[in-house]
Write a protein that holds these residues in place. Structure first.
Motif, mmCIF file in Angstrom:
data_model
loop_
_atom_site.group_PDB
_atom_site.id
_atom_site.type_symbol
_atom_site.label_atom_id
_atom_site.label_comp_id
_atom_site.label_asym_id
_atom_site.label_seq_id
_atom_site.Cartn_x
_atom_site.Cartn_y
_atom_site.Cartn_z
ATOM 1 N N ILE A 237 -11.399 78.017 40.480
ATOM 2 C CA ILE A 237 -11.715 77.863 39.059
ATOM 3 C C ILE A 237 -10.441 77.868 38.222
ATOM 4 O O ILE A 237 -10.266 77.028 37.318
ATOM 5 C CB ILE A 237 -12.683 78.974 38.614
ATOM 6 N N PHE A 238 -9.528 78.801 38.506
ATOM 7 C CA PHE A 238 -8.285 78.842 37.736
ATOM 8 C C PHE A 238 -7.480 77.564 37.926
ATOM 9 O O PHE A 238 -6.955 76.995 36.964
ATOM 10 C CB PHE A 238 -7.440 80.046 38.153
ATOM 11 N N GLY A 239 -7.374 77.106 39.188
ATOM 12 C CA GLY A 239 -6.615 75.884 39.437
ATOM 13 C C GLY A 239 -7.192 74.692 38.707
ATOM 14 O O GLY A 239 -6.463 73.877 38.136
ATOM 15 N N ALA A 240 -8.530 74.579 38.715
ATOM 16 C CA ALA A 240 -9.171 73.444 38.055
ATOM 17 C C ALA A 240 -8.999 73.504 36.537
ATOM 18 O O ALA A 240 -8.705 72.490 35.896
ATOM 19 C CB ALA A 240 -10.653 73.409 38.416
ATOM 20 N N LEU A 241 -9.159 74.688 35.957
ATOM 21 C CA LEU A 241 -9.061 74.816 34.503
ATOM 22 C C LEU A 241 -7.626 74.699 34.005
ATOM 23 O O LEU A 241 -7.378 74.175 32.914
ATOM 24 C CB LEU A 241 -9.669 76.151 34.052
ATOM 25 N N PHE A 242 -6.668 75.177 34.780
ATOM 26 C CA PHE A 242 -5.281 75.196 34.320
ATOM 27 C C PHE A 242 -4.600 73.838 34.462
ATOM 28 O O PHE A 242 -3.526 73.638 33.915
ATOM 29 C CB PHE A 242 -4.493 76.251 35.106
ATOM 30 N N THR A 243 -5.228 72.912 35.193
ATOM 31 C CA THR A 243 -4.624 71.586 35.357
ATOM 32 C C THR A 243 -4.394 70.915 34.012
ATOM 33 O O THR A 243 -3.368 70.253 33.799
ATOM 34 C CB THR A 243 -5.525 70.702 36.239
ATOM 35 N N ALA A 244 -5.331 71.073 33.086
ATOM 36 C CA ALA A 244 -5.185 70.467 31.756
ATOM 37 C C ALA A 244 -3.968 71.032 31.025
ATOM 38 O O ALA A 244 -3.229 70.286 30.359
ATOM 39 C CB ALA A 244 -6.456 70.695 30.942
ATOM 40 N N ALA B 172 -8.453 75.450 47.407
ATOM 41 C CA ALA B 172 -9.255 76.642 47.125
ATOM 42 C C ALA B 172 -10.738 76.292 47.079
ATOM 43 O O ALA B 172 -11.577 77.060 47.557
ATOM 44 C CB ALA B 172 -8.815 77.273 45.811
ATOM 45 N N SER B 173 -11.068 75.137 46.521
ATOM 46 C CA SER B 173 -12.471 74.719 46.491
ATOM 47 C C SER B 173 -13.003 74.495 47.900
ATOM 48 O O SER B 173 -14.131 74.879 48.219
ATOM 49 C CB SER B 173 -12.616 73.433 45.665
ATOM 50 N N GLY B 174 -12.171 73.873 48.752
ATOM 51 C CA GLY B 174 -12.591 73.657 50.135
ATOM 52 C C GLY B 174 -12.799 74.958 50.886
ATOM 53 O O GLY B 174 -13.826 75.138 51.571
ATOM 54 N N ALA C 12 -15.229 85.695 46.422
ATOM 55 C CA ALA C 12 -14.826 85.821 45.017
ATOM 56 C C ALA C 12 -13.366 85.417 44.813
ATOM 57 O O ALA C 12 -13.023 84.799 43.791
ATOM 58 C CB ALA C 12 -15.056 87.259 44.541
ATOM 59 N N VAL C 13 -12.497 85.752 45.768
ATOM 60 C CA VAL C 13 -11.077 85.386 45.644
ATOM 61 C C VAL C 13 -10.901 83.874 45.711
ATOM 62 O O VAL C 13 -10.188 83.275 44.887
ATOM 63 C CB VAL C 13 -10.255 86.079 46.752
ATOM 64 N N PHE C 14 -11.535 83.222 46.683
ATOM 65 C CA PHE C 14 -11.464 81.760 46.762
ATOM 66 C C PHE C 14 -12.027 81.118 45.499
ATOM 67 O O PHE C 14 -11.488 80.119 44.999
ATOM 68 C CB PHE C 14 -12.221 81.261 47.991
ATOM 69 N N GLU C 15 -13.114 81.674 44.999
ATOM 70 C CA GLU C 15 -13.715 81.143 43.773
ATOM 71 C C GLU C 15 -12.745 81.252 42.599
ATOM 72 O O GLU C 15 -12.608 80.323 41.791
ATOM 73 C CB GLU C 15 -15.003 81.899 43.478
ATOM 74 N N ALA C 16 -12.071 82.397 42.491
ATOM 75 C CA ALA C 16 -11.126 82.588 41.391
ATOM 76 C C ALA C 16 -9.969 81.591 41.470
ATOM 77 O O ALA C 16 -9.562 81.004 40.454
ATOM 78 C CB ALA C 16 -10.590 84.031 41.416
#
Length: 356
Positions: free
Chosen positions: A93-100, A142-144, A86-90
């Motif tokens: 997801i946060f890193g991917a969404l916050f890039t924008a 984090a995705s890896g 769950a921590v890696f997932e968070a």
């Protein structure tokens, strides 16, 4: 022909896997006991995290970001690895969404005239480029780690314990990115609203109020629910997260008491679970037959077709009727009944069980 040969190979592998049902002792033999040993070692980092041998007056901080992950390792065995996923997932997801958001802020900070405020603009460019790099690599790594944890962590009871370094790395990327974005907001507001100074000051005041009120709430929340983790953080992280709990003597003493109380709670829960797990392992061992033990050993060695019936007969002739009768036997003793390599593997499995 190649396709036909590949299909035959896959069918054979499927038959071998289906015919070799893993015995009960196989799962226990896969367990690594690194965290259990660290928990029992009074000089380990886990013991330092739990403030062993210290009092409220003599307790000392570890001064490291990695201390924040020991509490997850002290969770019950059936939930700690799920927490890591769950921590890696968070993070991913946060890193991917916050890039924008990071990229939007980067683009919106252009001053219009590059010759005006050139030094401030170059500082802003550098800050936001570093923030964007941290953001992208946070999402990628984090995705890896997220995908790797889905594949590997169920086979290793110490997976959570071994993830401390990479989690600290991801948290460092996150904190650097957040700090740079926060400072970038002030500069971007200046570039976009000048020369309307009233609007600029209002925007700065709003950003300042939102940032420090949110940081204060987060610091209070963290120190209340995870005082021990906060106590072990580096001083700079403590000051940026909740400075009042570090600088105000009354708040600092309250934090130390809460941290010491949480350390005793986590230690008691971890030791109780460890004792319960040892009792469970003993009952599981008593239900494992010698045949299953030998099958597990030969499977670990890749000897799928090796016949162990003669070994079972020799052991039975000397009244070794169950696995418990083999405990404490040396490799030399076991090699009297089986080949040396197989004896070494059996001894390794029995040793792993005894440690667990």
């Amino acid at each position: 022909m190649v396709t036909h040969a590949l299909r035959r190979m896959l069918r054979k592998e499927h038959r071998l896997r289906s015919s070799a049902s893993p015995p009960q002792c196989h799962q226990m033999s896969q367990q690594s006991m690194a965290f259990e040993k660290a928990l029992m070692d009074p000089a380990s980092d886990v013991s330092r995290f739990l403030l062993r041998g210290m009092t409220e007056d003599t307790m000392q901080s570890m001064g490291t970001m990695g201390a924040g992950w020991y509490a997850i390792c002290l969770e019950p065995m059936d939930v700690r690895n799920d927490r890591i996923i769950a921590v890696f997932e968070a993070y991913a997801i946060f890193g991917a969404l916050f890039t924008a958001a990071t990229w939007t802020l980067y683009e919106s900070g252009y001053p219009g005239d590059e010759n005006e405020y050139i030094v401030l603009y170059r500082v802003f460019e550098c800050m936001m480029f570093v923030a964007l790099a941290c953001n992208i690599f946070l999402a990628l790594w984090a995705s890896g780690f997220w995908m790797f944890s889905l594949i590997m962590n169920s086979r290793n009871s110490d997976y959570c314990y071994n993830c401390g370094t990479v989690l600290t790395y991801l948290q460092s990327l996150l904190m650097i990115m957040i700090q740079l974005v926060q400072f970038g907001l002030f500069i971007a507001a200046f570039f976009n609203m000048r020369p309307y100074w009233v609007e600029t000051y209002v925007a700065w005041a709003v950003i300042f109020t939102i940032y420090f009120s949110g940081n204060s709430y987060f610091g209070q929340h963290f120190c209340t629910l995870a005082p021990l983790e906060f106590f072990h953080f580096p001083l700079l992280v403590q000051l940026t997260t909740s400075p009042q709990d570090v600088l105000v003597p009354r708040r600092r003493e309250k934090l130390r008491k809460l941290a010491f109380s949480r350390a005793r709670f986590l230690e008691h829960r971890a030791l109780s679970e460890s004792a319960q797990r040892m009792d469970t392992n003993e009952s599981e061992i008593s239900m494992v037959s010698i045949k299953e033990l030998l099958q597990n050993a030969k499977m670990n060695m890749g000897l799928h077709d090796y016949d162990t019936s003669s070994i079972e007969n020799r052991l039975e002739a000397d009244l070794f009727l169950k696995v418990a009768h083999l405990h404490g036997r040396s490799v030399e003793c076991l090699s009297n009944y089986m080949p040396l390599r197989l004896a070494e593997e059996v001894h390794h499995i029995l040793g792993t069980k005894c440690e667990s």
